[in-house]
Scaffold this motif. Structure first.
Motif, PDB file in Angstrom:
ATOM      1  N   ASN A 381       0.811  -1.215   0.000  1.00 48.47           N
ATOM      2  CA  ASN A 381       0.000   0.000   0.000  1.00 48.47           C
ATOM      3  C   ASN A 381       0.849   1.272   0.000  1.00 48.47           C
ATOM      4  N   MET A 383       2.627   2.344   2.674  1.00 48.99           N
ATOM      5  CA  MET A 383       2.602   2.985   3.984  1.00 48.99           C
ATOM      6  C   MET A 383       4.036   3.210   4.490  1.00 48.99           C
ATOM      7  N   GLY A 413      -6.780  -1.920   3.985  1.00 49.90           N
ATOM      8  CA  GLY A 413      -6.888  -0.719   3.158  1.00 49.90           C
ATOM      9  C   GLY A 413      -6.118   0.483   3.675  1.00 49.90           C
ATOM     10  N   LEU A 414      -5.336   0.308   4.733  1.00 53.58           N
ATOM     11  CA  LEU A 414      -4.685   1.447   5.373  1.00 53.58           C
ATOM     12  C   LEU A 414      -3.466   1.933   4.591  1.00 53.58           C
ATOM     13  N   ARG A 415      -3.381   3.270   4.455  1.00 55.94           N
ATOM     14  CA  ARG A 415      -2.205   3.887   3.829  1.00 55.94           C
ATOM     15  C   ARG A 415      -1.677   5.060   4.662  1.00 55.94           C
ATOM     16  N   THR A 416      -2.581   5.772   5.315  1.00 58.32           N
ATOM     17  CA  THR A 416      -2.214   6.997   6.042  1.00 58.32           C
ATOM     18  C   THR A 416      -2.771   6.951   7.466  1.00 58.32           C
ATOM     19  N   ASP A 419      -6.442   7.081   7.463  1.00 56.86           N
ATOM     20  CA  ASP A 419      -7.071   5.769   7.233  1.00 56.86           C
ATOM     21  C   ASP A 419      -7.177   4.989   8.534  1.00 56.86           C
ATOM     22  N   VAL A 420      -6.119   5.040   9.353  1.00 55.65           N
ATOM     23  CA  VAL A 420      -6.124   4.336  10.635  1.00 55.65           C
ATOM     24  C   VAL A 420      -7.252   4.864  11.519  1.00 55.65           C
ATOM     25  N   GLU A 421      -7.380   6.174  11.590  1.00 53.30           N
ATOM     26  CA  GLU A 421      -8.427   6.788  12.405  1.00 53.30           C
ATOM     27  C   GLU A 421      -9.819   6.397  11.903  1.00 53.30           C
ATOM     28  N   GLN A 422      -9.984   6.371  10.590  1.00 56.47           N
ATOM     29  CA  GLN A 422     -11.277   6.012  10.007  1.00 56.47           C
ATOM     30  C   GLN A 422     -11.663   4.575  10.365  1.00 56.47           C
ATOM     31  N   VAL A 423     -10.723   3.648  10.220  1.00 56.09           N
ATOM     32  CA  VAL A 423     -11.008   2.246  10.529  1.00 56.09           C
ATOM     33  C   VAL A 423     -11.244   2.067  12.024  1.00 56.09           C
ATOM     34  N   GLN A 465      -6.215  18.180   6.668  1.00 60.02           N
ATOM     35  CA  GLN A 465      -7.291  18.056   5.692  1.00 60.02           C
ATOM     36  C   GLN A 465      -8.115  19.332   5.656  1.00 60.02           C
TER      37      GLN A 465
END
Length: 495
Positions: A381, A383, A413-416, A419-423, A465
């Protein structure tokens, strides 16, 4: 790396007998001399060995003519001119149990055959007479399709290639154009789960498999890929089902279905075959091919009630044995070329309710959270390494704390940091909290550890963001956009 077909004829009878009589185990070397060798053929190329005729009169040979093995060109003493003799040294890496001709391929893998239907010697219109013929760059001379077709007829080919030509392994998973399987693709020949299943089938006649694992460990993904590999990705030979609490014998084996009566005005009810019997019927009519039924979340239903009398006759020792169907009273048998792959979460309470009579009929394959698989995916990915270390540490921490483990697929699906926070917020937080609902100290420790590793970075990612969004607004204004709407609290203003 190129490919050729070497046709052995009347001058090679002793070598032919080494193949046809099974007197030599690979790897072994032999020499072959012929004329008219193309300049593009060289050492390192692979050769399909074709057993040809020992006469020019069309007299039947003592051996079946056809492809009988695969070799690698390890030496070539090339003649000075095209019509001068050249001598090959070939190292045989695989010998098939029997010669394979066009009819074998058409009977077992007609879908694949069209992709190598112009292949030298075994093609439909193969008119070249050279003893050694190079495979052309032609969509109808596809070597991957040929190797995949051979593997369907001779599954041990995978083991041969692992031992002697692992660079060819990826060519054993050809998927016909416009027939790319869904649900995870097709397992490669060296996939450890596929190899385990194939060995169980070929060596112990195991036909039923239960893939057990926590959510996110890849059991369903593997089940679909193995099914595609066993069937050559032929969707007509696979059935995918998911059990649920209301699933019954009437839905799975046979049951009453409404049909229009002969008078076209009333309804009558007839006993009709359902999912399992339909696939059994198809498999029985095509006994040379594997058929696979994938049952996802099998423990969500009541397997003993859903299978009924089939629970006995899916057992390998009872395959092809006639019994009486419970509803229709018809004689029936479960064919031995039908493979069942079921999946279940071992920590689901319903699994504990599956009786021993059901479980003992299945070969159990366990899937655990896999840190190495996750590490490879995060690297693919892109990362950054420092973030990878934190994610892997979180993965270890969760699996050391949560009783049932947390599967690696949750993190794929983690890249950033975002992404970690979202999951974490949308999936892991609730799932882990529920698992630790009676152990609040452990849950609080998990949250604290997460905040230490990602709390500040996640906040910075959100700030970045927001700054990016504001920059886009400013840029739009500078570009002269007519109206940009900005929402602040409950006020809406035109910027």
């Amino acid at each position: 790396m190129g490919f050729v077909v070497v046709r052995l004829g009347k001058d090679s009878v002793p070598t032919i007998r080494r193949f046809s009589d099974g007197t030599s185990e690979p790897p072994f070397d032999f020499e072959f001399t012929c004329k008219q060798v193309e300049e593009t053929i060289d050492e390192g190329d692979y050769a399909f060995i074709y057993l040809g005729s020992d006469n020019n009169q069309g007299v039947e040979t003592a051996w079946k003519q056809g492809l009988r093995g695969i070799a690698k060109i390890v030496g070539l003493d090339r003649g000075e001119g095209f019509n001068d003799e050249s001598t090959f040294t070939l190292r045989v890496i695989s010998v098939f149990p029997k010669s394979l001709d066009q009819f074998d391929f058409l009977e077992r893998s007609a879908t694949l055959y069209k992709y190598f239907s112009k292949y030298p010697v075994i093609g439909i219109k193969s008119s070249r007479n050279n003893a050694v013929q190079r495979v052309r760059d032609d969509p109808r001379e596809n070597t991957s399709a040929l190797l995949t077709a051979i593997k369907l007829l001779y599954p041990e080919l995978s083991d041969n290639l692992v031992a002697h030509a692992d660079e060819l392994l990826d060519m054993l998973e050809f998927i016909p154009e416009n027939e790319v399987p869904q649900n995870g693709g097709i397992a490669s020949a060296d996939d450890p789960v596929l190899r385990m299943v194939e060995r169980a089938i070929n060596e112990r006649n195991e036909l039923n498999f239960l893939f057990l694992g926590s959510p996110g460990t890849g059991k369903t993904w593997h089940a679909h890929r193995v099914a595609n590999a066993l069937t050559g990705a032929n969707g007509n030979r696979i059935a995918f089902l998911q059990f649920h609490p209301s699933m019954a014998y009437d839905d799975f084996v046979e049951g009453y279905s409404p049909t229009l009566a002969a008078d076209q005005t009333s309804i009558k009810y007839e006993i009709k075959p359902k999912h399992f019997l339909k696939l059994c019927d198809a498999a029985r009519a095509d006994a040379d091919n594997h058929y696979v039924m994938v049952i996802d979340e099998i423990s969500r239903g009541d397997p003993s009630r859903v299978f009924g009398e089939m629970l006995t006759y899916v057992e390998p020792d009872y395959r092809d044995r006639t019994f009486t169907l419970g509803y229709s009273g018809k004689p029936y048998s479960v064919p031995s070329n039908l493979i069942i792959i079921a999946t279940a979460n071992p920590y689901d309470r319903s699994v504990g309710e599956m009786d021993d009579a059901f479980l003992r009929r299945f070969e159990i394959v366990e899937f655990d959270p896999d840190k190495d698989v996750l590490r490879r995916r995060l690297t693919e990915n892109g990362m950054p390494e420092d973030l990878q270390r934190k994610v892997l540490h979180l993965f270890d921490n969760l699996n050391a704390t949560v009783p049932n483990g947390v599967g690696h697929a949750h993190f794929f699906g983690l890249r950033t940091v975002a992404d970690v926070e979202q999951v974490w917020r949308s999936r892991l937080r609730f799932m882990v909290q529920r698992m630790l609902q009676f152990e609040p100290e452990k849950w609080e420790a998990i949250v604290q550890k997460y905040e230490e590793m990602f709390g500040n970075e996640a906040g910075n990612a959100e700030t970045d963001q927001g700054e990016t969004d504001q920059t886009e607004v400013d840029a739009a204004n500078d570009a002269g956009d007519q109206t940009v709407t900005e929402v602040t609290g409950n006020e809406e203003t035109n910027a």
